[in-house]
Design an enzyme around this catalytic site. Structure first.
Site, short mmCIF file in Angstrom:
data_model
loop_
_atom_site.label_atom_id
_atom_site.label_comp_id
_atom_site.label_asym_id
_atom_site.label_seq_id
_atom_site.Cartn_x
_atom_site.Cartn_y
_atom_site.Cartn_z
N CYS A 90 43.64 39.27 30.29
CA CYS A 90 42.91 40.56 30.14
C CYS A 90 44.23 40.75 29.15
O CYS A 90 44.27 40.33 27.97
CB CYS A 90 41.83 40.77 30.82
SG CYS A 90 41.09 42.52 30.18
N HIS A 182 37.76 37.59 33.31
CA HIS A 182 38.14 38.04 34.80
C HIS A 182 38.05 36.94 35.85
O HIS A 182 36.98 37.21 36.63
CB HIS A 182 37.83 39.73 35.33
CG HIS A 182 38.72 40.31 34.75
ND1 HIS A 182 40.01 41.10 35.44
CD2 HIS A 182 38.55 40.80 33.93
CE1 HIS A 182 40.16 41.89 34.78
NE2 HIS A 182 39.95 41.93 33.35
N GLU A 184 38.92 35.85 38.45
CA GLU A 184 39.46 36.87 40.31
C GLU A 184 38.26 37.65 40.82
O GLU A 184 37.79 37.80 41.75
CB GLU A 184 40.74 37.21 40.00
CG GLU A 184 40.56 38.83 40.00
CD GLU A 184 40.45 39.34 38.48
OE1 GLU A 184 40.14 40.37 38.17
OE2 GLU A 184 40.35 38.16 37.83
#
Length: 747
Positions: A90, A182, A184
Site C-alpha cells: 500500500c 492488503h 493481511e
C-alpha cells in the site's frame, strides 16, 4: 539459521497483521519492526542492513508526495538503491513506485475496506507463483499509482468501474516488489502465499553476486548479527506492565444460591441495600453476552485509585476515609502533595497502569477460575486514558479514571441460574446476606421498575448543531480522500441540565427499562464523602470491548447500525448491514483489533465475522475476535487493555492518526461547547473489572450518560463511523438514533 526481516511501519493499524502473516510463513523467521521516522537519515540505518535478509515496507496513512512528513525515510530508502529484496504494501508500494518516477494520484472512487477481484498480469511471475489467474483481496486506499515508465513492471490489476487500477508491480532490474491491496486482511485471499513467494525470492537473490558483492552482503557472524537485530528490536517499546507472578491458592468465602433467570433480580437486591454499591448488570440476557450481573460493595478496606491526566496525577485513598474531606482532598490535589489519608503521586497515564498493575499482581490467586469475578478492581477508564489521546488544561479539571478495590460482591450468573455471595476477606456482611436470601425467597426478582422520571422537572438540553456536524463531516471526508484515514468515528456531545437534581439510581432504572442492554453499568463514585460524587456513569452499553480469562481474550467490535421500526425486521436489517458501506465499517475495525492483539499475542482468530445482533432499539453488525495462549505470554490482561485503548470502534483507522485528527482538528470545533480541547471524557472509554482470579471484562462507554458535578449536569455522547461511502444526512440520522437511546429518559 534465522531469516531476519526488517519491517518498516508507517504508524498503520494493520501493521502487526502483516507481521503475523510473515511470522507464520516459517518458524525460523524473525521480524524486527521500526517506524519510518525511527531514524531521521537513511545513513543511520544502512549499517544494519547486513543483518537482514529482506525489508518489508508496510501500509499507513498519508501521501508519498508529502515527503518525510508522511513517509519518514522511505523516499531516502528507495532512492538509495540498496541491493536488498523489498516488498512494499500500500503506502510502501506507492512510495517505491514514486521513487521510480511514477505518479501517485487520488482515486476517482475511494476504496476502504472493500473486497475486489485482483487479476494477475504475469501468471508465471515469481511473486505470484502458484496463484490462480484471479483472487479476491481487500483494498484500503484513496491513492493509486499511475505509471507508463519502463522501470515499473505491472504484475496485477483490478477493474474498478470503467477504470483499470494497478494493484502490484516490480521495479525493473531490482528485487523490489509491491502490492496496492492488503494481503493481511482477514477477508483477503492468498496473503500467506504472497509472503511465502517473496521469502523464496529473497533467499535466491541473497545468494546472487549482486547481494554477495555489495556493501550490504549478509554477515555470517551470528553474534554480531544478533547484536544488530537486538538493537533495532528495542526501538519500539513493548515492555509488559508487570512480571506475572505465580498465583497462589488462597481460601475465600463463597456461598451459592439457586435463582431464576430474571435480569431484574439484581435491581430488586440493589433497591433493598442500605449501603453503597456499584452495579454491572445484564439487563438483557443473550448467549455469549449479557449473562452476568455483579453488585460490588465498597467498604472501608476498599482502595480507590483516581487519575487526572490533565495534571499527570494519581490519588490513592481508602473508601470514605473519615480523616479525609473534600476540602482537604482538593487542597492536596492542587498542591500535588500527599496528606494523612491521601497519597498524591505525580505520574503520567502509562505509569497509572503500572501502579494498578503492581497493586493487583500480588492479589492474583489460582483458585476459582470458573467464576468470572471474585473481587478486585472495578470502575471506569475515560477516553483520554487511551494511547494517542491527551487531556488539556483548557477544560476544567476532571477525573479520567476511577478504580475501586472490592472485597465483597454479589455475582449472578443468569445462564447457570446461580447467585454467589463472595468475600475475599471471608467477612461477607451478615445483613446483606440476610437481605439477599429474603429477596430470593420472596421471588422479588419480578420487581417492576419505573419507566418515567418524576414529574415537574424540566431539562435544558444543549445539542450539537447540524451545521457544525456537517462541517465536521466535510472535514472528515477531506482526510479520508487525502489518504490520512480510512474511517473516522465522528462523535458529538450533548449536555442535559435538570431543573432539579435527580438521584442517579432513579435515572439508571428508567434508562435500563427503556433501553435494556447486556452491559449496563451504574457507578456513582462518592468515595470521599457520602452524598457527593465527582464522577458518575450510567450506561446501557451493547458492546463488549475486552474480556479475558487467564488464557483467552475476546473483543466484540460493533460497527454498523440500523434503527428498529415497525417496518424494519431482522432480515431487512441484515440486507442493509451487509452492503459495502456497513461491511467496510466493520471490516476496518475488525482488522484494527486483530492488529492490536497481534502486537502482543501470536495466536489470534476471528470466531464470528459480521453477525447481525438485535437490541432494544437497533440492529447492529458485530464481529468476534479472540486471542489465545495468554497464559504462556509475558503480557497480562491489563497489558491487552491498556494497549488496545481507546476502543478502535470509537476511533476509526489508522488509530493513531485518526485519533489525533479527531481530537485536535475535527471534534474540537464540533464539541467545543462541552470540551474546548476536543476531548471526550468518559464517553468512548471503557467500564469493567480486573478480578483477582485473573479475569477481566470491559464494555465500551456508549449509550451512556456521565456527570462530573454530583449529578447536577449530565453529558451524553453519540456518533458513528464516517467512510467515503457515508452521506451527511445518513450519519446525522445514525448519530441521532444512538443519542436517543439514552436521551429518551429526559424527553
Amino acid at each position: 539459521m534465522t531469516l531476519n526481516v526488517l519491517f518498516i511501519d508507517s504508524y498503520d493499524s494493520f501493521t502487526y497483521n502483516l507481521v503475523s502473516l510473515i511470522k507464520k510463513t516459517r518458524p525460523d523467521i524473525h521480524v524486527t519492526v521500526i517506524h519510518n521516522d525511527t531514524f531521521g537519515d537513511i545513513q543511520d540505518l544502512l549499517s544494519y542492513f547486513c543483518a537482514f535478509d529482506c525489508i518489508v515496507v508496510g501500509p499507513g496513512p498519508g501521501n508519498p508526495v508529502n515527503g518525510p512528513k508522511d513517509i519518514g525515510i522511505l523516499d531516502q530508502l528507495y532512492k538509495h538503491d540498496v541491493p536488498i529484496p523489498i516488498l512494499g504494501i500500500c503506502l510502501g508500494y506507492q512510495a517505491m513506485c514514486r521513487a521510480a518516477r511514477a505518479e501517485v494520484k487520488e482515486l476517482e472512487v475511494i476504496r476502504h475496506g472493500q473486497v475486489f477481484e485482483i487479476e494477475i498480469d504475469k501468471p508465471n511471475h515469481e511473486l505470484f507463483q502458484d496463484y490462480p489467474v484471479s483472487f479476491k483481496s481487500v483494498r484500503y486506499h484513496s491513492l493509486h499509482v499511475i505509471s507508463h515508465q519502463q522501470e515499473i513492471i505491472p504484475l496485477c490489476h483490478t477493474i474498478d468501474g470503467d477504470h483499470t487500477v494497478l494493484m502490484g508491480a516490480q521495479i525493473a532490474g531490482k528485487p523490489w516488489y509491491g502490492v496496492q491491496y492488503h494481503p493481511e486482511s482477514c477477508c483477503s485471499e492468498l496473503g500467506g502465499l504472497l509472503i511465502k513467494n517473496f521469502i523464496t525470492i529473497c533467499e535466491s537473490y541473497n545468494q546472487s553476486s549482486k547481494r554477495l558483492q555489495s556493501p550490504f552482503s549478509l554477515i555470517t557472524d551470528s553474534s554480531i548479527k544478533s547484536k544488530l537485530v537486538s538493537y533495532l528490536d528495542c526501538k519500539i517499546d513493548k515492555h509488559n506492565i508487570y512480571d506475572k507472578p505465580k498465583p497462589a491458592e488462597v481460601e475465600i468465602q463463597i456461598e451459592e444460591f439457586r435463582v431464576t433467570k430474571s435480569p431484574s433480580l439484581t435491581l430488586g437486591i440493589c433497591n433493598k441495600l442500605s449501603q453503597h454499591f456499584f452495579l454491572m448488570s445484564s439487563a438483557s440476557i443473550h448467549a455469549n453476552r449479557g449473562e452476568l450481573s455483579i453488585i460490588a460493595l465498597p467498604n472501608e478496606h476498599s482502595t480507590v485509585f483516581t487519575h487526572y491526566d490533565q495534571i499527570h496525577t494519581t490519588t490513592i485513598h481508602q473508601w470514605r476515609n473519615p480523616t479525609l474531606t473534600r476540602t482537604k482532598f482538593k487542597a492536596a490535589l492542587e498542591a500535588g502533595k500527599s496528606i494523612d489519608g491521601l497519597e498524591v503521586v505525580r505520574q503520567k497515564k502509562p505509569d497509572f497502569y503500572t501502579t494498578i498493575g503492581n497493586f493487583m499482581k500480588d492479589k492474583i490467586i489460582a483458585n476459582n477460575p470458573e467464576l468470572p469475578f471474585i473481587g478486585g478492581l472495578v470502575g471506569t477508564l475515560g477516553y483520554e486514558m487511551g494511547q494517542y489521546t491527551t487531556s488539556s488544561e483548557l477544560d476544567p479539571l476532571k477525573p479520567d479514571a476511577k478504580l475501586v478495590f472490592i472485597e465483597n460482591c454479589i455475582v449472578v450468573d443468569h445462564k447457570k441460574e446461580v447467585l454467589y455471595l463472595i468475600s475475599l476477606a471471608k467477612n461477607f456482611p451478615d445483613d446483606v446476606k440476610s437481605l439477599v436470601t429474603d429477596v430470593i425467597s420472596k421471588e422479588e426478582q419480578s420487581f417492576v421498575r419505573s419507566v418515567n422520571l418524576p414529574e415537574g422537572i424540566h431539562f435544558d438540553i444543549e445539542f450539537p448543531t447540524k451545521d457544525k456536524y456537517f462541517s465536521a463531516f466535510r472535514e472528515s471526508q477531506k482526510y479520508l480522500h487525502q489518504g490520512d484515514s480510512y474511517e473516522v468515528c465522528l462523535t458529538t456531545q450533548t449536555e442535559v441540565s435538570p431543573s432539579k437534581r435527580l438521584e442517579p439510581w432513579v435515572i439508571f432504572q428508567t434508562l435500563i427499562t427503556r433501553n435494556p442492554a447486556p452491559f449496563s453499568s451504574y457507578f456513582e463514585f462518592s468515595d470521599i464523602e457520602e452524598g457527593h460524587s465527582d464522577l458518575c456513569l450510567l450506561s446501557t452499553s451493547p458492546e463488549r470491548f475486552l474480556k479475558w480469562s487467564d488464557d483467552t481474550c475476546e473483543l466484540r467490535p460493533i460497527k454498523g447500525t440500523v434503527k428498529k421500526s415497525p417496518n424494519m425486521d431482522l432480515q431487512k436489517a441484515t440486507n442493509i448491514l451487509k452492503t459495502p458501506k456497513e461491511f467496510g465499517e466493520n471490516l476496518m475495525i475488525l482488522d484494527l483489533i486483530r492488529n492490536d492483539l497481534y502486537e502482543l499475542l501470536d495466536n489470534v482468530t476471528v470466531d464470528e465475522l459480521m453477525s447481525v445482533e438485535e437490541y432494544e432499539t437497533v440492529y447492529q453488525l458485530v464481529s468476534v475476535v479472540k486471542g489465545h495462549q495468554l497464559r504462556e505470554s509475558v503480557y497480562s490482561g491489563l497489558d491487552l487493555l491498556y494497549h488496545s485503548l481507546p476502543p478502535g470502534s470509537m476511533t476509526g483507522a489508522p488509530k493513531k492518526t485518526t485519533v489525533e485528527l479527531l481530537q485536535h482538528v475535527i471534534e474540537r470545533s464540533l464539541n467545543g461547547h462541552i470540551y474546548k480541547s476536543g476531548g471526550r471524557g468518559l464517553y468512548s472509554g471503557v467500564t469493567g473489572y480486573l478480578s483477582c482470579n485473573d479475569h477481566g471484562d470491559w464494555s465500551v462507554n456508549i449509550r451512556c450518560m456521565y456527570s462530573y458535578d454530583n449529578a447536577n449536569t449530565w453529558r451524553l455522547g453519540a456518533g458513528g463511523a464516517v467512510t467515503v461511502l457515508s452521506t451527511p444526512d445518513g450519519e446525522w440520522e445514525e448519530m441521532q438514533t444512538k443519542l436517543e437511546s439514552a436521551l429518551q429518559v429526559f424527553m
